[in-house]
Write an enzyme that holds these catalytic residues in place. Structure first.
Site, PDB file in Angstrom:
ATOM      1  N   GLN A 194       0.934  -1.234   0.228  1.00  0.00           N
ATOM      2  CA  GLN A 194       0.342   0.081   0.249  1.00  0.00           C
ATOM      3  C   GLN A 194       0.678   1.343  -0.429  1.00  0.00           C
ATOM      4  O   GLN A 194       1.541   0.987   0.954  1.00  0.00           O
ATOM      5  CB  GLN A 194      -0.485   0.019   1.063  1.00  0.00           C
ATOM      6  CG  GLN A 194      -1.472   1.208   2.127  1.00  0.00           C
ATOM      7  CD  GLN A 194      -2.465   1.486   1.828  1.00  0.00           C
ATOM      8  OE1 GLN A 194      -3.136   1.524   0.743  1.00  0.00           O
ATOM      9  NE2 GLN A 194      -2.133   3.573   1.782  1.00  0.00           N
ATOM     10  N   THR A 195       0.631   1.935  -0.684  1.00  0.00           N
ATOM     11  CA  THR A 195       1.108   3.615  -0.904  1.00  0.00           C
ATOM     12  C   THR A 195       0.951   4.915  -1.688  1.00  0.00           C
ATOM     13  O   THR A 195      -0.308   4.272  -2.222  1.00  0.00           O
ATOM     14  CB  THR A 195       2.709   2.806  -1.775  1.00  0.00           C
ATOM     15  OG1 THR A 195       3.389   4.512  -1.656  1.00  0.00           O
ATOM     16  CG2 THR A 195       2.333   3.581  -2.998  1.00  0.00           C
ATOM     17  N   ARG A 196       0.937   5.782  -0.553  1.00  0.00           N
ATOM     18  CA  ARG A 196       0.445   7.379  -1.058  1.00  0.00           C
ATOM     19  C   ARG A 196       1.909   7.973  -1.898  1.00  0.00           C
ATOM     20  O   ARG A 196       1.004   8.456  -1.829  1.00  0.00           O
ATOM     21  CB  ARG A 196      -0.232   8.020   0.173  1.00  0.00           C
ATOM     22  CG  ARG A 196       0.186   7.698   1.253  1.00  0.00           C
ATOM     23  CD  ARG A 196      -0.222   8.955   2.391  1.00  0.00           C
ATOM     24  NE  ARG A 196      -0.229   9.628   2.974  1.00  0.00           N
ATOM     25  CZ  ARG A 196       0.898   9.457   3.061  1.00  0.00           C
ATOM     26  NH1 ARG A 196       1.257   9.111   4.321  1.00  0.00           N
ATOM     27  NH2 ARG A 196       1.757  11.208   3.418  1.00  0.00           N
TER      28      ARG A 196
ATOM     29  N   HIS B 278      10.031   4.767  -4.684  1.00  0.00           N
ATOM     30  CA  HIS B 278      12.411   5.318  -5.305  1.00  0.00           C
ATOM     31  C   HIS B 278      12.542   4.125  -5.333  1.00  0.00           C
ATOM     32  O   HIS B 278      11.816   2.900  -4.619  1.00  0.00           O
ATOM     33  CB  HIS B 278      12.728   6.307  -4.252  1.00  0.00           C
ATOM     34  CG  HIS B 278      11.817   7.643  -4.623  1.00  0.00           C
ATOM     35  ND1 HIS B 278      11.944   8.303  -5.716  1.00  0.00           N
ATOM     36  CD2 HIS B 278      10.804   8.387  -3.241  1.00  0.00           C
ATOM     37  CE1 HIS B 278      11.232   9.620  -4.858  1.00  0.00           C
ATOM     38  NE2 HIS B 278      10.857   9.164  -4.171  1.00  0.00           N
TER      39      HIS B 278
ATOM     40  N   HIS C 268      12.013   2.076  -1.490  1.00  0.00           N
ATOM     41  CA  HIS C 268      10.510   0.914  -1.873  1.00  0.00           C
ATOM     42  C   HIS C 268      10.800   0.028  -2.375  1.00  0.00           C
ATOM     43  O   HIS C 268       9.918  -1.286  -2.378  1.00  0.00           O
ATOM     44  CB  HIS C 268       9.675   1.724  -2.723  1.00  0.00           C
ATOM     45  CG  HIS C 268       9.336   3.353  -1.414  1.00  0.00           C
ATOM     46  ND1 HIS C 268       9.925   4.590  -1.573  1.00  0.00           N
ATOM     47  CD2 HIS C 268       8.828   3.479  -0.124  1.00  0.00           C
ATOM     48  CE1 HIS C 268      10.031   5.200  -1.171  1.00  0.00           C
ATOM     49  NE2 HIS C 268       9.043   4.188  -0.054  1.00  0.00           N
TER      50      HIS C 268
ATOM     51  N   GLY D  49       4.134  -1.122   7.704  1.00  0.00           N
ATOM     52  CA  GLY D  49       4.788  -0.892   8.668  1.00  0.00           C
ATOM     53  C   GLY D  49       5.471   0.537   9.556  1.00  0.00           C
ATOM     54  O   GLY D  49       3.476   0.431  10.325  1.00  0.00           O
ATOM     55  N   ARG D  50       6.367   1.057   9.859  1.00  0.00           N
ATOM     56  CA  ARG D  50       6.085   1.857  11.069  1.00  0.00           C
ATOM     57  C   ARG D  50       5.456   2.762  10.842  1.00  0.00           C
ATOM     58  O   ARG D  50       5.278   3.364   9.534  1.00  0.00           O
ATOM     59  CB  ARG D  50       7.638   2.152  10.905  1.00  0.00           C
ATOM     60  CG  ARG D  50       8.101   2.807  12.780  1.00  0.00           C
ATOM     61  CD  ARG D  50       9.581   3.607  12.051  1.00  0.00           C
ATOM     62  NE  ARG D  50       9.942   4.168  12.950  1.00  0.00           N
ATOM     63  CZ  ARG D  50       9.771   5.808  14.066  1.00  0.00           C
ATOM     64  NH1 ARG D  50       9.016   5.835  12.785  1.00  0.00           N
ATOM     65  NH2 ARG D  50       9.649   5.332  14.700  1.00  0.00           N
TER      66      ARG D  50
ATOM     67  N   ALA E 188       0.229   4.858   7.690  1.00  0.00           N
ATOM     68  CA  ALA E 188      -1.358   5.791   7.475  1.00  0.00           C
ATOM     69  C   ALA E 188      -1.172   6.583   8.807  1.00  0.00           C
ATOM     70  O   ALA E 188      -2.285   6.941   9.247  1.00  0.00           O
ATOM     71  CB  ALA E 188      -2.466   5.436   7.838  1.00  0.00           C
TER      72      ALA E 188
ATOM     73  N   ILE F 130     -11.191  39.640   5.122  1.00  0.00           N
ATOM     74  CA  ILE F 130     -10.804  39.796   6.731  1.00  0.00           C
ATOM     75  C   ILE F 130     -10.633  38.444   6.856  1.00  0.00           C
ATOM     76  O   ILE F 130      -9.974  37.991   7.425  1.00  0.00           O
ATOM     77  CB  ILE F 130     -12.462  40.235   6.778  1.00  0.00           C
ATOM     78  CG1 ILE F 130     -12.571  41.412   6.692  1.00  0.00           C
ATOM     79  CG2 ILE F 130     -12.451  40.053   8.743  1.00  0.00           C
ATOM     80  CD1 ILE F 130     -13.819  42.558   7.266  1.00  0.00           C
ATOM     81  N   ALA F 131     -11.206  37.028   5.683  1.00  0.00           N
ATOM     82  CA  ALA F 131     -11.108  35.833   6.861  1.00  0.00           C
ATOM     83  C   ALA F 131     -11.070  35.567   7.604  1.00  0.00           C
ATOM     84  O   ALA F 131      -9.940  34.985   8.527  1.00  0.00           O
ATOM     85  CB  ALA F 131     -10.209  35.237   5.989  1.00  0.00           C
TER      86      ALA F 131
HETATM   87  S1  PPS Z   1     -15.558  38.401   4.791  1.00  0.00           S
HETATM   88  O1  PPS Z   1     -15.086  38.173   6.591  1.00  0.00           O
HETATM   89  O2  PPS Z   1     -13.724  38.218   4.878  1.00  0.00           O
HETATM   90  O3  PPS Z   1     -16.103  37.681   3.990  1.00  0.00           O
HETATM   91  O4  PPS Z   1     -15.246  39.906   5.006  1.00  0.00           O
HETATM   92  P1  PPS Z   1     -14.626  40.413   3.165  1.00  0.00           P
HETATM   93  O5  PPS Z   1     -15.075  39.988   2.410  1.00  0.00           O
HETATM   94  O6  PPS Z   1     -13.061  40.716   3.294  1.00  0.00           O
HETATM   95  O7  PPS Z   1     -15.636  41.904   3.374  1.00  0.00           O
HETATM   96  C1  PPS Z   1     -14.835  43.109   3.831  1.00  0.00           C
HETATM   97  C2  PPS Z   1     -15.766  44.623   3.588  1.00  0.00           C
HETATM   98  O8  PPS Z   1     -16.907  44.473   3.383  1.00  0.00           O
HETATM   99  C3  PPS Z   1     -16.831  45.839   4.269  1.00  0.00           C
HETATM  100  N1  PPS Z   1     -18.265  45.219   5.445  1.00  0.00           N
HETATM  101  C4  PPS Z   1     -17.610  44.527   6.233  1.00  0.00           C
HETATM  102  N2  PPS Z   1     -16.858  44.227   7.206  1.00  0.00           N
HETATM  103  C5  PPS Z   1     -16.865  42.846   7.868  1.00  0.00           C
HETATM  104  N3  PPS Z   1     -18.341  43.251   8.667  1.00  0.00           N
HETATM  105  C6  PPS Z   1     -19.644  43.455   8.353  1.00  0.00           C
HETATM  106  N4  PPS Z   1     -20.797  43.344   8.560  1.00  0.00           N
HETATM  107  C7  PPS Z   1     -19.397  44.417   7.517  1.00  0.00           C
HETATM  108  N5  PPS Z   1     -20.356  44.805   6.194  1.00  0.00           N
HETATM  109  C8  PPS Z   1     -19.261  45.697   5.281  1.00  0.00           C
HETATM  110  C9  PPS Z   1     -15.741  46.470   5.039  1.00  0.00           C
HETATM  111  O9  PPS Z   1     -15.529  47.725   4.792  1.00  0.00           O
HETATM  112  C10 PPS Z   1     -14.293  45.112   3.957  1.00  0.00           C
HETATM  113  O10 PPS Z   1     -13.013  45.237   4.196  1.00  0.00           O
HETATM  114  P2  PPS Z   1     -11.911  45.493   4.411  1.00  0.00           P
HETATM  115  O11 PPS Z   1     -11.141  46.140   3.628  1.00  0.00           O
HETATM  116  O12 PPS Z   1     -11.433  44.811   5.173  1.00  0.00           O
HETATM  117  O13 PPS Z   1     -12.223  47.090   5.243  1.00  0.00           O
END
Ligand code: PPS
Length: 568
Positions: free
Chosen positions: A193-195, A199, A202, A287-288, A291, A473-474
């Site tokens: 079995q390998t992923r 070389h 092996h 092996g050791r 997985a 923002i993420a």
């Molecule tokens: S996210 O959470 O990553 O999906 O947000 P994003 O797409 O980066 O959008 C952020 C920009 O939208 C404006 N904005 C808000 N931000 C945060 N919370 C709320 N409720 C909100 N409403 C509008 C804001 O201008 C963000 O822009 P940046 O460039 O980050 O200042």
């Protein structure tokens, strides 16, 4: 010693005639679009790879498998094979109903007769099956952050196997392999079995395993889903094909297994043994750290390195496959030959290249010696892993609104364009919301969709050798991780946390949004009335308070240089 069993194993498919009829009827049923992992599981359920399972586990079987590694009627089965769905889909389904299971293109592959619907205790599943409820384990992360909240269980009626367009001739069902072993008269077969790419070490170890067990060899790599970050299966299969010529003719076969691995160490080893038994083999190399998922969030191994071998050995007779010890082979310079690491002649020089070192040499375009691998294999790996400064990558800025992400991202873009070489695309938060996500708001669900869209576009840019700069923002760690995994499959992912404090962002209040948020005129505003999960281990953290934009962008450039992604 277990004899080779050539008799066909039960499959879950109906006849071609019934399949045609059923397909028609199934078109009117509620249908579930299978995820990539579910397609893999379904294929092995239907073709007998998961025998004795007859479908996705019901609740009693699930509880028993999680708790005791056995189905409710006592059969050894260590891995819960479950159909996870969203709450919205589950709301419309009741036990007693049939549902159509479709592949991502909408083709109906099977019918599930639902007998059970329940909300699992995922923390318990993680503890029992993977040994810890720790998100550093890829399967635990999948369980909590990718899989749906509700499980459906019941028997499966197979209509057709999933279609594969790649390496068709190298894919075999358990019964096809059994028939092949009968045809060529192989009475003993040891499976490897390998992923990973193979070389010379092996090749030596598989060759030895076959000789010691006086068996023929089946190289049985997983091409379904492996550990995030592994070499893609297209490259690996080309590497396996190159190695196949190195074995004596007629002794060795290569067959691809469309398994979705869970990296569950000991339980996974037993599971792999049962799957190989179903494919008609008599011996299996373990092996050791078989997985193994790598390190946990405390930086320690999830499993004892020998736990997989111990658990396999304890169940060997029930699995019905003899375990063959995987010998770690190293190259002895004076003898110009490989030896098991416990049989090295005294006073000799041992050469070895670890996986990490190999990746570094590929990344940096350095020499990979012939004693380590075959030139054809190295050529294939170089083709898909060109030196890092020739690959695409993504710089992913994350931070509060007004933290300075966009400003730094713009400065970085200009600096990279000035250097030239690769096309640069900026996916700024505001711009994405205008062009790609204009219908979305700021709920957790909508933010996640928005980030995944950005991740998808960035991964396409990265895959095609460009530079993507993202600046949303993420706010959620799990979503950032999902994006990282998507991108790392095709290039580097550089997370940059723009760590400006909420107080400073509010003081600057460039767009006047913080004031509105304080007044309650904007709801769910990050940092004020909505969460921001600070990244634990970003590649870089920049502090904009008291630092010029230009200098922040320069810090990113230095980081990219240190990672080998750009050359000064
Ligand atoms: S996210 O959470 O990553 O999906 O947000 P994003 O797409 O980066 O959008 C952020 C920009 O939208 C404006 N904005 C808000 N931000 C945060 N919370 C709320 N409720 C909100 N409403 C509008 C804001 O201008 C963000 O822009 P940046 O460039 O980050 O200042």
């Amino acid at each position: 010693m277990f004899p080779c069993n050539h008799t066909p194993i039960p499959e879950l498919y109906v006849s071609a005639d019934s399949a045609r009829k059923l397909k028609h009827e199934a078109a009117a049923l509620p249908s579930w679009d299978l995820t990539a992992r579910q397609v893999c599981d379904l294929e092995l359920l239907m073709n007998g790879g998961f025998h004795p399972l007859k479908g996705f586990l019901g609740q009693a079987d699930y509880d028993s498998v999680v708790q005791t590694m056995r189905t409710a009627d006592g059969a050894l089965w260590p891995m819960p094979i479950t159909l996870d769905v969203t709450e919205t889909f589950a709301d419309g389904i009741e036990p007693g109903q049939d549902i159509a299971l479709r592949d991502p293109e909408g083709v109906i592959l099977a019918i599930l007769s639902v007998t059970d619907k329940w909300v699992p205790d995922k923390a318990r599943e993680a503890e029992m099956v993977f040994g810890a409820n720790d998100l550093a384990h890829p399967a635990v992360n999948y369980l909590h952050n990718v899989a749906g909240k509700v499980y459906l269980g019941g028997p499966v009626t197979g209509i057709q196997p999933p279609v594969h367009y790649d390496f068709k001739a190298r894919r075999d069902t358990p019964n096809e392999l059994r028939a092949y072993f009968r045809k060529v008269g192989w009475a003993k077969v040891v499976a490897f079995q390998t992923r990973n790419p193979l070389h010379r070490a092996h090749q030596e170890l598989t060759f030895r395993a076959a000789r010691e067990s006086q068996a023929n060899l089946l190289i049985h790599p997983v091409v379904g889903m492996t550990k995030p970050g592994d070499v893609d299966h297209f490259t690996r299969v080309r590497c396996y094909e190159a190695v196949l010529d190195q074995y004596p003719a007629q002794t060795t076969a290569l067959s691809l297994l469309n398994l979705a691995m869970r990296m569950a160490g000991p339980r996974e080893a037993v599971w792999h043994g049962l799957i190989r038994k179903n494919h008609g083999v008599t011996h299996f190399i373990v092996g050791r750290d078989h997985a193994g998922p790598g390190k946990n969030s405390q930086g320690k191994d999830f499993y004892d390195p020998y736990a997989a071998q111990e658990l396999f050995r304890a169940h060997e007779s029930e699995i019905g496959v003899t375990m063959v010890d995987f010998k770690h082979m190293v190259y002895v310079q004076e003898k110009a030959q490989y030896f098991p690491s416990n049989e090295i002649p005294e006073g000799t020089t041992v050469l070895d290249i670890s996986g990490t070192e190999l990746r570094r040499r590929l990344r940096e375009g350095l020499d990979i010696p012939e004693w380590f691998s075959f030139p054809d294999v190295v050529a294939q790996l170089r083709k898909t892993s060109p030196a890092r400064d020739k690959q695409g990558f993504t710089v992913f800025f994350t931070g509060l609104s007004g933290s300075g992400k966009s400003t730094i991202a713009n400065a970085l873009m200009v600096k990279l364009m000035e250097m030239g070489g690769r096309p640069v695309t900026l996916l700024d938060g505001d711009v994405v919301r205008k062009h790609l996500s204009s219908e979305l708001g700021f709920s957790k669900e909508h933010r996640d969709i928005n980030i995944k869209r950005i991740g998808y576009v960035a991964s396409e840019i990265t895959k095609n050798g460009g530079i993507a700069i993202c600046a949303p923002i993420a706010p959620y760690a799990a979503t950032r991780r999902a994006v990282r995994e998507m991108i790392e499959a095709c290039g580097a992912f550089v997370e940059v946390h723009v760590a400006t404090s909420v107080e400073e962002c509010e003081r600057r209040d460039r767009k006047g949004l913080y004031k509105l948020a304080r007044e309650g005129k904007i709801k769910e505003f990050t940092g004020i009335s909505d969460p921001y999960e600070v990244p634990d281990r970003p590649e870089l953290r920049v502090d904009t308070e008291g630092t010029e934009v230009d200098s922040c962008a320069h810090q990113v450039i230095l980081k990219l240089e240190a990672m080998g992604l750009i050359r000064a």
